[in-house]
Design an enzyme around this catalytic site. Structure first.
Site, short mmCIF file in Angstrom:
data_model
loop_
_atom_site.label_atom_id
_atom_site.label_comp_id
_atom_site.label_asym_id
_atom_site.label_seq_id
_atom_site.Cartn_x
_atom_site.Cartn_y
_atom_site.Cartn_z
N CYS A 107 46.68 125.05 45.17
CA CYS A 107 47.46 124.67 44.50
C CYS A 107 47.73 123.28 44.54
CB CYS A 107 48.80 125.60 44.36
SG CYS A 107 49.76 125.29 42.64
N ASP A 176 57.59 127.42 47.52
CA ASP A 176 58.45 127.53 46.28
C ASP A 176 59.67 128.01 46.75
OD1 ASP A 176 55.62 127.67 44.72
OD2 ASP A 176 57.14 126.54 43.35
C1 RUB Z 1 53.23 124.59 42.60
C2 RUB Z 1 53.23 125.58 43.95
C3 RUB Z 1 53.48 124.45 45.07
C4 RUB Z 1 54.93 124.45 45.38
C5 RUB Z 1 55.33 123.39 46.30
O1 RUB Z 1 53.15 125.74 41.82
O2 RUB Z 1 53.16 126.62 44.15
O3 RUB Z 1 52.72 124.78 46.14
O4 RUB Z 1 55.88 124.41 44.43
O5 RUB Z 1 55.12 122.14 46.00
P1 RUB Z 1 53.54 125.25 39.96
P2 RUB Z 1 55.85 121.15 46.42
O6 RUB Z 1 52.33 124.18 39.80
O7 RUB Z 1 53.38 126.26 39.28
O8 RUB Z 1 54.62 124.39 39.79
O9 RUB Z 1 55.56 120.83 47.98
O10 RUB Z 1 55.46 119.71 45.55
O11 RUB Z 1 57.27 121.35 46.33
#
Ligand code: RUB
Length: 274
Positions: A107, A176
């Site tokens: 991701c 998340d």
């Molecule tokens: C994004 C996702 C990321 C976490 C952490 O999912 O799973 O790994 O949100 O992101 P989506 P960060 O694209 O559905 O939002 O480290 O930027 O907080």
């Protein structure tokens, strides 16, 4: 003039703004502009923003604080804390990356990439294998960001994780929500962690402490089935956006307060107050 709530919610749902931390930062700044009195209008808008991306916990935790403090200064403090966390996370995380390291990620996580970028700044040679991340393809953002940072990156299809795992030194993903039962992250993180464990490769979760999640229930977002495939008569489609990786498959958690064991994280969740 008040910014358009409808348009902002659309941008969230369309993943124009994505990643737990960015969802929170951009939503907080939106709310500050939308209703700086933090009255009923703020509350109605806040509920809609939370419902737009219900799984990630950062915005929820920040809103809990804001509901008590009700000031634009509090928004600025929260936004700064979230932004500064990346630097600290990078500092702690870079120490875990040796020169010549091949990292696999899934991701697009700003915090996971903060670790890789900090390792590069610290003079380590580091390469990344990034999964495409079906079905919404957030891995493309990861590949682009790493390329622009001058970090060698290879984009692979999700089913190729087992093929490449023997050549990987460490798996790093974002978070998340960190819950008692495990780490919640983009769908496909759990199978990635299982393959990593099978190959005895360390798996590091990266997440600031606003990701400690004490909510009673977890709403796993189901996205439009059209992201999976176009409608087919007689075929049901499901599109959950997140899964939970039990802590037993996580080696360490990199936070802005240092590198923690999963056991320490569970304790921190129990002690956290928002
Ligand atoms: C994004 C996702 C990321 C976490 C952490 O999912 O799973 O790994 O949100 O992101 P989506 P960060 O694209 O559905 O939002 O480290 O930027 O907080």
């Amino acid at each position: 003039m008040r910014p358009s709530l409808q348009r902002f919610v659309h941008r969230l749902k369309a993943l124009e703004i994505q990643g737990a931390k960015q969802i929170a930062i951009r939503s907080l700044l939106f709310l500050k502009a939308y209703d700086p009195t933090f009255g009923r209008t703020f509350e109605r808008a806040a509920k809609q923003l939370e419902a737009a991306r219900p799984t990630a916990v950062v915005l929820h935790n920040c809103l809990e604080i804001l509901r008590r403090e009700r000031s634009t200064e509090s928004v600025d403090v929260l936004v700064n804390r979230l932004r500064n966390a990346s630097e600290e996370i990078g500092r702690y995380g870079a120490k875990l990356i040796r020169s010549g390291c091949v990292v696999m990620t899934h991701c697009h996580s700003g915090e996971a990439l903060a670790v890789v970028k900090a390792a590069k700044r610290a003079g380590r040679r580091v390469g990344v294998i990034a999964t495409l991340t079906e079905p919404a393809h957030q891995g493309i953002r990861t590949a682009r960001e790493l390329r622009n940072a001058g970090i060698p990156v290879t984009l692979i299809a999700d089913p190729a994780i087992g093929f490449f795992m023997p050549h990987v030194d460490v798996i790093i993903t974002g978070s998340d929500a960190m819950r008692r039962e495990g780490n919640v992250n983009k769908i496909g993180t759990y199978p990635l962690a299982l393959v990593a464990a099978k190959h005895r490769k360390p798996y590091y979760v990266v997440g600031n402490t606003f990701k400690l999640d004490r909510r009673k229930t977890l709403a796993i977002e189901e996205r439009p089935p059209g992201e999976v495939w176009r409608a087919m008569k007689g075929v049901k489609m499901r599109n959950p956006a997140f899964d939970i990786t039990p802590w037993q498959y996580v080696t360490r958690v990199i936070t802005e307060r240092g590198v923690k064991t999963p056991k320490q994280i569970v304790k921190m969740i129990e002690q956290s107050k928002w």
